[in-house]
Write a protein that holds these residues in place. Sequence first.
Motif, PDB file in Angstrom:
ATOM      1  N   GLY A  87      17.706  56.265  24.629  1.00 48.18           N
ATOM      2  CA  GLY A  87      18.999  57.133  24.544  1.00 48.18           C
ATOM      3  C   GLY A  87      20.114  56.584  25.123  1.00 48.18           C
ATOM      4  O   GLY A  87      21.053  56.953  25.769  1.00 48.18           O
ATOM      5  N   ARG A  88      20.247  55.264  25.072  1.00 44.76           N
ATOM      6  CA  ARG A  88      21.275  54.600  25.521  1.00 44.76           C
ATOM      7  C   ARG A  88      21.897  53.612  24.524  1.00 44.76           C
ATOM      8  O   ARG A  88      21.474  53.218  23.499  1.00 44.76           O
ATOM      9  CB  ARG A  88      20.701  53.412  26.548  1.00 44.76           C
ATOM     10  CG  ARG A  88      20.155  53.802  27.920  1.00 44.76           C
ATOM     11  CD  ARG A  88      20.011  52.779  28.860  1.00 44.76           C
ATOM     12  NE  ARG A  88      18.962  51.796  28.219  1.00 44.76           N
ATOM     13  CZ  ARG A  88      17.681  52.025  28.707  1.00 44.76           C
ATOM     14  NH1 ARG A  88      17.134  52.916  29.213  1.00 44.76           N
ATOM     15  NH2 ARG A  88      16.978  50.895  27.985  1.00 44.76           N
ATOM     16  N   LEU A  89      23.321  53.370  24.732  1.00 48.73           N
ATOM     17  CA  LEU A  89      24.102  52.912  23.459  1.00 48.73           C
ATOM     18  C   LEU A  89      25.211  52.095  24.289  1.00 48.73           C
ATOM     19  O   LEU A  89      26.182  52.685  24.898  1.00 48.73           O
ATOM     20  CB  LEU A  89      24.725  53.921  22.513  1.00 48.73           C
ATOM     21  CG  LEU A  89      25.512  53.045  21.391  1.00 48.73           C
ATOM     22  CD1 LEU A  89      24.816  52.254  20.604  1.00 48.73           C
ATOM     23  CD2 LEU A  89      26.297  54.414  20.601  1.00 48.73           C
ATOM     24  N   TYR A  90      25.324  50.858  23.731  1.00 54.86           N
ATOM     25  CA  TYR A  90      26.273  49.905  24.737  1.00 54.86           C
ATOM     26  C   TYR A  90      27.216  49.159  23.817  1.00 54.86           C
ATOM     27  O   TYR A  90      28.298  48.667  24.248  1.00 54.86           O
ATOM     28  CB  TYR A  90      25.568  48.777  25.674  1.00 54.86           C
ATOM     29  CG  TYR A  90      24.789  49.337  26.746  1.00 54.86           C
ATOM     30  CD1 TYR A  90      25.373  49.728  27.900  1.00 54.86           C
ATOM     31  CD2 TYR A  90      23.294  49.492  26.709  1.00 54.86           C
ATOM     32  CE1 TYR A  90      24.530  50.165  28.953  1.00 54.86           C
ATOM     33  CE2 TYR A  90      22.565  50.071  27.602  1.00 54.86           C
ATOM     34  CZ  TYR A  90      23.251  50.299  28.850  1.00 54.86           C
ATOM     35  OH  TYR A  90      22.459  50.992  29.775  1.00 54.86           O
ATOM     36  N   LEU A  91      27.174  49.430  22.400  1.00 53.93           N
ATOM     37  CA  LEU A  91      27.921  48.919  21.487  1.00 53.93           C
ATOM     38  C   LEU A  91      29.262  49.725  21.703  1.00 53.93           C
ATOM     39  O   LEU A  91      29.375  50.926  21.667  1.00 53.93           O
ATOM     40  CB  LEU A  91      27.292  48.759  20.263  1.00 53.93           C
ATOM     41  CG  LEU A  91      26.344  48.086  19.719  1.00 53.93           C
ATOM     42  CD1 LEU A  91      25.693  48.223  18.526  1.00 53.93           C
ATOM     43  CD2 LEU A  91      26.683  46.516  19.954  1.00 53.93           C
ATOM     44  N   PRO A  92      30.414  49.317  21.453  1.00 55.79           N
ATOM     45  CA  PRO A  92      31.828  50.052  21.373  1.00 55.79           C
ATOM     46  C   PRO A  92      31.590  51.162  20.458  1.00 55.79           C
ATOM     47  O   PRO A  92      31.617  50.788  19.120  1.00 55.79           O
ATOM     48  CB  PRO A  92      32.710  48.865  21.203  1.00 55.79           C
ATOM     49  CG  PRO A  92      32.277  47.681  21.253  1.00 55.79           C
ATOM     50  CD  PRO A  92      30.750  47.746  20.997  1.00 55.79           C
ATOM     51  N   ARG A  93      31.746  52.287  20.572  1.00 58.95           N
ATOM     52  CA  ARG A  93      31.447  53.249  19.831  1.00 58.95           C
ATOM     53  C   ARG A  93      32.769  53.528  18.874  1.00 58.95           C
ATOM     54  O   ARG A  93      32.560  53.761  17.645  1.00 58.95           O
ATOM     55  CB  ARG A  93      31.287  54.631  20.586  1.00 58.95           C
ATOM     56  CG  ARG A  93      30.254  54.790  21.504  1.00 58.95           C
ATOM     57  CD  ARG A  93      29.841  56.144  22.007  1.00 58.95           C
ATOM     58  NE  ARG A  93      28.689  56.308  23.060  1.00 58.95           N
ATOM     59  CZ  ARG A  93      27.790  57.047  23.218  1.00 58.95           C
ATOM     60  NH1 ARG A  93      28.133  58.320  22.490  1.00 58.95           N
ATOM     61  NH2 ARG A  93      26.835  57.042  23.822  1.00 58.95           N
ATOM     62  N   ALA A  94      33.896  53.096  19.346  1.00 55.93           N
ATOM     63  CA  ALA A  94      35.051  53.115  18.354  1.00 55.93           C
ATOM     64  C   ALA A  94      34.684  52.217  17.140  1.00 55.93           C
ATOM     65  O   ALA A  94      35.103  52.619  15.825  1.00 55.93           O
ATOM     66  CB  ALA A  94      36.248  52.465  19.098  1.00 55.93           C
ATOM     67  N   TRP A  95      34.046  50.878  17.524  1.00 55.39           N
ATOM     68  CA  TRP A  95      33.884  50.009  16.362  1.00 55.39           C
ATOM     69  C   TRP A  95      32.697  50.586  15.334  1.00 55.39           C
ATOM     70  O   TRP A  95      32.948  50.454  14.203  1.00 55.39           O
ATOM     71  CB  TRP A  95      33.090  48.744  16.946  1.00 55.39           C
ATOM     72  CG  TRP A  95      34.024  47.751  17.684  1.00 55.39           C
ATOM     73  CD1 TRP A  95      35.314  48.050  17.905  1.00 55.39           C
ATOM     74  CD2 TRP A  95      33.887  46.517  18.017  1.00 55.39           C
ATOM     75  NE1 TRP A  95      35.852  46.908  18.821  1.00 55.39           N
ATOM     76  CE2 TRP A  95      34.980  45.916  18.588  1.00 55.39           C
ATOM     77  CE3 TRP A  95      32.777  45.701  17.989  1.00 55.39           C
ATOM     78  CZ2 TRP A  95      35.061  44.634  19.144  1.00 55.39           C
ATOM     79  CZ3 TRP A  95      32.931  44.395  18.307  1.00 55.39           C
ATOM     80  CH2 TRP A  95      33.982  43.872  18.938  1.00 55.39           C
TER      81      TRP A  95
END
Length: 291
Positions: A119-127
């Motif tokens: 449930g974690r996400l560290y990549l830039p969401r805008a990208w």
Amino acid sequence: DPARALEGLYERLTRIYSGQPLNQPVDRAMADLVVRHNLPKAFLEWLFEGFLWDSTGRTYESLSDVRAYGVRVAGTVGVMMAWLMGARDQHILARACDLGIAMQLTNIARDVGEDANAGRLYLPRAWMREAGIQPEYFLDAPEMSEAMGSVIQRFLGEANALYKRSEAGIRALPRNCQTGIFAARLIYEAIGARLAARNYDAVNARAFVPGSIKVGLIFRAFTMRVQSSLTRPFRLPSEALYAPALQETEGLLAAADLNLQQIATQGETEGQIDWVFSLFERQLVRDETQR
């Protein structure tokens, strides 16, 4: 309970910096480091803030947001290590931040699948949105795609740029410290190369560097240290060493500079001696009380 754990860490840190560490080996050892090296409290406060961001489920929209996270959970570690090695120059500390953040970016790229399943996400969401990936949908059903591969490739490009910048800072460290740091830098960069060889698939499997390759990289690190030692007396500092610090690291570096100014104002030696004697006196009282 992450909130309670963090509260306990902050309390212990406050006691250490006020000269009243808990009577535990870790706290007493940390107090000794603080005294002997004038370790800025802000380094640990920023690290703890990174823990807080993880525990509260903070999201990261831009690369700057991810860098801000990276400087807290990894840049702080790089700066503390450089500080304990004797580095005080702002440019060397900035390069230590670069290396720590680069390693964290590599960690994030390597663990995309594992993090998403948790449930974690560290990549830039805008990208991700630019590549046609909806972050919420990806978290619900993590799948590798050409679009995701392009995001991870772009992300690792940022890490590689920081690895290159960090090298000038490593060469400015004491010679007996360089091999280990060069090795860490090369091995982490190699994780990105392993991902590239798999078309940047970080969803279906976790990339790692085999032991045989690590041995070769450690030997290369030793060679880099020897080359640095041979050329240092004849070489002017590289422009890379004086590259501007990342904007996200400026507050941490300012705290280090403030710490040095306070030392200069107060008198380093006198303050350390008083602090040490006070600490030993309190510890003797505690030991006698417990007998």
